[in-house]
Enzyme design. Structure first.
Site, PDB file in Angstrom:
ATOM      1  N   CYS A  23      49.292  38.652  33.972  1.00  0.00           N
ATOM      2  CA  CYS A  23      49.300  37.947  35.177  1.00  0.00           C
ATOM      3  C   CYS A  23      49.373  35.917  34.262  1.00  0.00           C
ATOM      4  O   CYS A  23      49.585  34.946  34.558  1.00  0.00           O
ATOM      5  CB  CYS A  23      47.867  37.195  35.323  1.00  0.00           C
ATOM      6  SG  CYS A  23      47.957  38.406  36.468  1.00  0.00           S
ATOM      7  N   ASP A  83      51.446  41.696  44.765  1.00  0.00           N
ATOM      8  CA  ASP A  83      51.741  41.263  43.043  1.00  0.00           C
ATOM      9  C   ASP A  83      51.688  42.158  42.475  1.00  0.00           C
ATOM     10  O   ASP A  83      52.034  43.251  42.210  1.00  0.00           O
ATOM     11  CB  ASP A  83      49.586  41.220  42.334  1.00  0.00           C
ATOM     12  CG  ASP A  83      49.572  40.329  41.641  1.00  0.00           C
ATOM     13  OD1 ASP A  83      50.526  39.996  40.828  1.00  0.00           O
ATOM     14  OD2 ASP A  83      48.212  39.356  42.312  1.00  0.00           O
TER      15      ASP A  83
END
EC number: 2.7.9.3
Length: 345
Positions: A23, A83
């Site tokens: 991330c 994601d």
């Protein structure tokens, strides 16, 4: 504790094929807010077919997933999210597990239960062997199975940089959602996973050291934390991922019209995180996170290392809850709105 590197593929280090990792490769929060500003469709301009369903959670407050009330208003709401990211560890199976847990977390962060996912895979087919891609997909499948979530295929592209994740669909009780804008003064703040994942992942990428505690933290589902939060009557939550604790907390405080006070000494960290900051293994994403929240944060006498850890870009981090749940340390509280969105003491 760090261990010597060991992957199922020997010499191939997946993190060497990515500019960022996990991330931490997200677009910085400030830049992203500028991009999406104003992209909420007005009711009069929305396609006619959307009148059959009602958007309960959308883009406005930076929540973790979209939630739509289905026609008839008598069934569960539909939760949708996606994601994906570049390799965060060198072991392909672990990367798959981490990416899947991270994608599923968005459903748990709004109080939902994942039902079905599809894989999202970008692969440099002329550079990396497909047996590595198979291991990535196997890791994702195993974590989805642990979550009770079907995996029904997906989409793949030939890309210069490997990326993997999932698009996930789930359901939630529309009357028991977790959302960013439901925080109230007087509520405690609880964190269900320790921080420091980002700096340890950055150290792993640079040195090849493996941190088993960090891997186990990232692959752990947020399912139990979600269920505990709902059982405790929590209404306000978010997960802590690429924008760091302070970045996600800033969004929550702003959406709820409150100030968040953090007790820095109460925040838990993965073993080795402070040493990684001391030795300089801080990603550009973490530094951008800190720069973004600094104008809205009163750090008091908080030292630079702690500031960086509080802004550390997490991958598959825990839930940040406005409420108390068993096993999650209380790290602060929400108070009436002050000059700053966040106060660190």
């Amino acid at each position: 504790m760090a261990t010597t590197e060991g992957t199922t593929t020997g010499a191939i280090r997946l993190t060497r094929y990515a500019r960022g990792g996990g991330c931490a490769c997200k677009i910085p929060p400030g830049e992203l807010e500028d991009v999406v500003a104003g992209l909420v469709a007005a009711p009069e301009t929305a396609p006619e077919r959307t009148s059959e369903a009602r958007l309960l959670i959308g883009l406005e407050n930076g929540d973790d997933a979209a939630v739509v009330r289905t026609p008839g208003d008598d069934g569960p709401a539909v939760v949708a999210t996606a994601d994906f990211f570049t390799p965060v560890v060198d072991d392909p199976y672990d990367w798959g597990r981490i990416a899947a847990a991270n994608a599923l977390s968005d459903v748990y962060a709004v109080g939902g239960r994942p039902l079905v996912a599809v894989n999202l895979l970008a692969w440099p087919r002329d550079v990396l062997p497909f047996d590595l891609a198979r291991e990535v997909l196997r890791g994702g499948l195993d974590v989805a199975a642990q979550a009770g979530c079907h995996v029904g295929g997906g989409h793949s592209v030939d890309d210069a940089e490997p990326k993997y994740g999932m698009a996930v669909t789930g359901i939630a009780d529309p009357d028991r959602l977790l959302r960013n804008d439901k925080g109230r003064a007087g509520l405690p703040l609880s964190l269900t996973k320790p921080l420091g994942i980002g700096v340890l992942n950055n150290r792993h990428k640079a040195t090849g050291e493996v941190f088993p505690e960090a891997v186990q933290t990232m692959v752990r589902l947020n399912r139990d934390a979600c269920e505990a939060a709902l059982k405790a009557g929590v209404e306000c939550a978010t997960d802590v991922t690429g924008f760091g604790l302070l970045g996600h907390l800033s969004k929550l405080a702003r959406a709820s019209g409150v100030t968040a006070v953090i007790d820095a000494a109460a925040v838990p960290y993965v073993d080795g995180a402070r040493e990684a900051v001391r030795d300089g293994f801080v990603s550009g994403g973490t530094r951008r996170n800190l720069a973004w929240v600094e104008p809205h944060t009163d750090f008091g006498d908080c030292d630079e290392a702690t500031r960086l850890l509080l802004a550390d870009a997490q991958t598959s981090g825990g839930l940040l809850l406005a409420g108390e749940v068993p096993g999650a340390p209380v790290i602060g509280e929400l108070v009436p709105q002050r000059e700053h969105a966040i106060v660190v003491r």
